[in-house]
Design a protein around this motif. Structure first.
Motif, PDB file in Angstrom:
ATOM      1  N   UNK A 111       6.701  15.918   7.896  1.00 28.67           N
ATOM      2  CA  UNK A 111       6.020  16.201   9.110  1.00 28.67           C
ATOM      3  C   UNK A 111       4.870  15.330   9.054  1.00 28.67           C
ATOM      4  N   UNK A 112       3.971  15.587  10.061  1.00 26.05           N
ATOM      5  CA  UNK A 112       2.834  14.865  10.281  1.00 26.05           C
ATOM      6  C   UNK A 112       1.736  15.380   9.425  1.00 26.05           C
ATOM      7  N   UNK A 113       1.144  14.788   8.462  1.00 27.10           N
ATOM      8  CA  UNK A 113       0.410  15.345   7.288  1.00 27.10           C
ATOM      9  C   UNK A 113      -0.997  16.039   8.158  1.00 27.10           C
ATOM     10  N   UNK A 114      -1.289  17.181   7.465  1.00 25.75           N
ATOM     11  CA  UNK A 114      -2.503  17.773   7.790  1.00 25.75           C
ATOM     12  C   UNK A 114      -3.844  17.184   7.156  1.00 25.75           C
ATOM     13  N   UNK A 115      -4.892  17.130   7.822  1.00 24.59           N
ATOM     14  CA  UNK A 115      -6.312  16.712   7.084  1.00 24.59           C
ATOM     15  C   UNK A 115      -6.509  17.192   6.011  1.00 24.59           C
ATOM     16  N   UNK A 146       0.779  -1.231  -0.035  1.00 29.76           N
ATOM     17  CA  UNK A 146      -0.161  -0.129   0.017  1.00 29.76           C
ATOM     18  C   UNK A 146       0.852   1.389   0.007  1.00 29.76           C
ATOM     19  N   UNK A 147       2.217   1.350   0.294  1.00 27.85           N
ATOM     20  CA  UNK A 147       2.701   2.558   0.658  1.00 27.85           C
ATOM     21  C   UNK A 147       3.082   3.176  -0.510  1.00 27.85           C
ATOM     22  N   UNK A 148       2.958   2.525  -1.618  1.00 24.13           N
ATOM     23  CA  UNK A 148       3.112   3.475  -3.039  1.00 24.13           C
ATOM     24  C   UNK A 148       2.162   4.543  -3.235  1.00 24.13           C
ATOM     25  N   UNK A 194       5.272  10.126   4.966  1.00 22.39           N
ATOM     26  CA  UNK A 194       4.864  10.504   6.169  1.00 22.39           C
ATOM     27  C   UNK A 194       4.022   9.684   6.611  1.00 22.39           C
ATOM     28  N   UNK A 195       2.637   9.487   5.939  1.00 20.39           N
ATOM     29  CA  UNK A 195       1.673   8.658   6.121  1.00 20.39           C
ATOM     30  C   UNK A 195       2.110   7.151   6.274  1.00 20.39           C
ATOM     31  N   UNK A 196       2.691   6.646   5.439  1.00 19.47           N
ATOM     32  CA  UNK A 196       3.463   5.345   5.179  1.00 19.47           C
ATOM     33  C   UNK A 196       4.196   5.054   6.778  1.00 19.47           C
ATOM     34  N   UNK A 197       4.921   6.124   6.988  1.00 21.27           N
ATOM     35  CA  UNK A 197       5.777   5.886   8.322  1.00 21.27           C
ATOM     36  C   UNK A 197       4.546   5.942   9.470  1.00 21.27           C
ATOM     37  N   UNK A 198       3.597   6.589   9.433  1.00 31.91           N
ATOM     38  CA  UNK A 198       2.511   6.835  10.438  1.00 31.91           C
ATOM     39  C   UNK A 198       1.617   5.547  10.701  1.00 31.91           C
ATOM     40  N   UNK A 199       1.436   4.917   9.563  1.00 30.58           N
ATOM     41  CA  UNK A 199       0.615   3.531   9.586  1.00 30.58           C
ATOM     42  C   UNK A 199       1.480   2.439  10.284  1.00 30.58           C
ATOM     43  N   UNK A 200       2.550   2.378   9.808  1.00 36.85           N
ATOM     44  CA  UNK A 200       3.564   1.302  10.257  1.00 36.85           C
ATOM     45  C   UNK A 200       3.747   1.575  11.505  1.00 36.85           C
ATOM     46  N   UNK A 201       4.187   2.725  12.146  1.00 43.25           N
ATOM     47  CA  UNK A 201       4.491   2.976  13.546  1.00 43.25           C
ATOM     48  C   UNK A 201       3.379   2.663  14.335  1.00 43.25           C
ATOM     49  N   UNK A 202       2.122   3.011  13.991  1.00 39.79           N
ATOM     50  CA  UNK A 202       0.937   3.016  14.901  1.00 39.79           C
ATOM     51  C   UNK A 202       0.810   1.382  14.930  1.00 39.79           C
ATOM     52  N   UNK A 203       1.037   0.391  13.911  1.00 41.69           N
ATOM     53  CA  UNK A 203       0.953  -0.908  14.302  1.00 41.69           C
ATOM     54  C   UNK A 203       1.937  -1.323  14.984  1.00 41.69           C
ATOM     55  N   UNK A 204       3.241  -0.985  14.851  1.00 46.85           N
ATOM     56  CA  UNK A 204       4.321  -1.364  15.506  1.00 46.85           C
ATOM     57  C   UNK A 204       4.125  -1.154  17.103  1.00 46.85           C
ATOM     58  N   UNK A 205       3.515   0.210  17.479  1.00 43.27           N
ATOM     59  CA  UNK A 205       3.462   0.224  18.740  1.00 43.27           C
ATOM     60  C   UNK A 205       2.416  -0.303  19.577  1.00 43.27           C
TER      61      UNK A 205
END
Length: 434
Positions: A430-434, A110-112, A117-128
């Motif tokens: 940076x963290x993506x704005x909505x 999916x990351x493509x 930023x969003x790809x890193x956020x998704x993975x880090x939330x699952x890992x944490x």
């Protein structure tokens, strides 16, 4: 029958040769000196071979045991080679269908489609929040109660909206697994209604033109780095999303800067919805003036909003917000609020242009056909509205070049945090704005 002493005494020849142990067990001696165990058998009138392994990793006793197992399979009417393949696939499946393995495979696919930023956020939330509890479980053994325990832990931290996002991501992993035939249900979908509801609030935004002008005056009088002030004004005029869309901008993305129709092409990779393609932003003359004022700060890379310390990194996503806060607008207006301000004011002035205004805000129509058709439409009208917005907003304000001469905030020591300091290298900073 062979002995270990006899096997160790075998010497290689120019060509492979076989030494029989009995009951179909054969040791093949290779020219390289390696010794390979094979079991030769016949099934349905056809001679076949089962590879057992290499001596001495597979001892003589272990090879005979493997041969005996194969003979039992033959007596039961099963093909030993087929049985070995099935067992190997089963072992691979048991290792490959844990939640962690599948979640990482889903993320890789999916990351493509996402920004870095969003790809890193998704993975880090699952890992944490998920993998520590569910990661080693076979995905077929994960039940709704197990998913709910994970999400309740997130809720107890007070992160209600995060719990909903994580549930969506767990659900996406299960949908991926359903498509591959590993599971038949999505337990994350079954707990959706059990989560605490998200209390959504609007981002603070001033929607009165005169108050917006005054806010710009107040912010631009504050001591700050010139690039931060210019970024605030450019954001106000272009109403893109703060974060990657704005601060990831490069000078090379702007076409016809000195011509009659200057245009900023924001690459799809930095947009919230990448599938919609590049976002086209017609630049009003006042926005062009900002770009010209920025040239003295832009380095060889072309990054438009660099820090004062290096042209290779953009200012922090917090820099603009901190500037507004210091000017007295904390809780009244945030960088993302320019989008709401533009939408409210311009829709009131031009009710017939709602679709055009949505295009300027990069709001993707739900109808995919309409989205594709509208991507580059109404550019002339969008340019007219952009110029009208710029004239409304900057009436009576100083020029962009004057901003570069205003009071500056002194740089802090390298070991002190600064609102103009970068948080990471581009892209995906940076963290993506909505």
């Amino acid at each position: 029958m062979l002995t270990d002493r006899e096997i160790r005494a075998l010497t290689p020849r120019e060509k492979p040769y076989k030494v029989r142990d009995g009951l179909g067990l054969v040791l093949v001696v290779m020219p390289s000196g390696s010794r390979l165990w094979n079991y030769r058998y016949e099934i349905a009138g056809k001679e076949k071979k089962l590879s057992i392994g290499q001596y001495p990793e597979i001892s003589l006793a272990e090879a005979r045991k493997a041969r005996d197992v194969a003979r039992e399979q033959l007596r039961a009417g099963r093909d030993p080679s087929v049985e070995k393949r099935v067992q190997r696939l089963a072992a691979q499946a048991s290792l490959g269908t844990t939640f962690e393995v599948i979640a990482r495979a889903w993320h890789e696919e999916q990351k493509a489609r996402w920004t870095a930023t969003h790809a890193a956020d998704v993975l880090s939330s699952l890992e944490a929040s998920v993998i520590p509890s569910l990661g080693r479980l076979p995905i077929s053994e994960i039940t709704p109660p197990l998913v709910l325990v994970v999400l309740r832990d997130v809720e107890r931290r007070g992160a209600i909206e995060t719990a909903h996002r994580i549930r969506q991501r767990i659900s996406a992993v299960f949908q991926h697994s359903i498509a591959h035939g590993w599971v038949s249900i999505d337990p994350a979908a079954q707990v959706q209604r059990l989560l605490k509801p998200v209390q959504r609030g609007r981002q603070p935004a001033i929607t009165d033109v005169e108050r917006l002008r005054q806010m710009l005056r107040d912010a631009e009088k504050m001591p700050a780095q010139p690039v931060t002030k210019l970024a605030l004004r450019f954001l106000a005029l272009t109403v893109v999303r703060p974060g990657d869309e704005l601060l990831g901008a490069y000078l090379q993305e702007i076409e016809d800067l000195e011509g009659p129709a200057p245009m900023w092409h924001v690459p799809a990779a930095r947009m919230k919805v990448k599938s919609a393609g590049d976002h086209l932003v017609p630049l009003a003359p006042q926005a062009v003036e900002i770009v010209r004022a920025l040239r003295r700060f832009i380095g060889p890379s072309g990054l438009m909003f660099p820090t004062a310390r290096t042209t290779r990194r953009a200012i922090s996503n917090n820099a603009i917000g901190y500037l507004l806060n210091r000017a007295g607008y904390h809780g009244l207006h945030v960088p993302h609020g320019w989008r709401a301000a533009f939408s409210t004011i311009m829709n009131e002035r031009h009710r017939a242009d709602r679709a055009v205004i949505d295009l300027m805000l990069a709001h993707t129509p739900k109808d995919k056909v309409e989205a594709a058709y509208n991507r580059a439409r109404h550019l002339e009208r969008r340019r007219e509205l952009a110029e009208e917005w710029a004239n409304l907003l900057l009436d009576g304000l100083p020029s962009a070049s004057e901003l570069t001469e205003g009071p500056r905030r002194p740089l802090k020591r390298r070991d002190e945090p600064s609102e103009d300091a970068p948080v990471a290298s581009l892209p995906g900073r940076s963290r993506r704005a909505a």
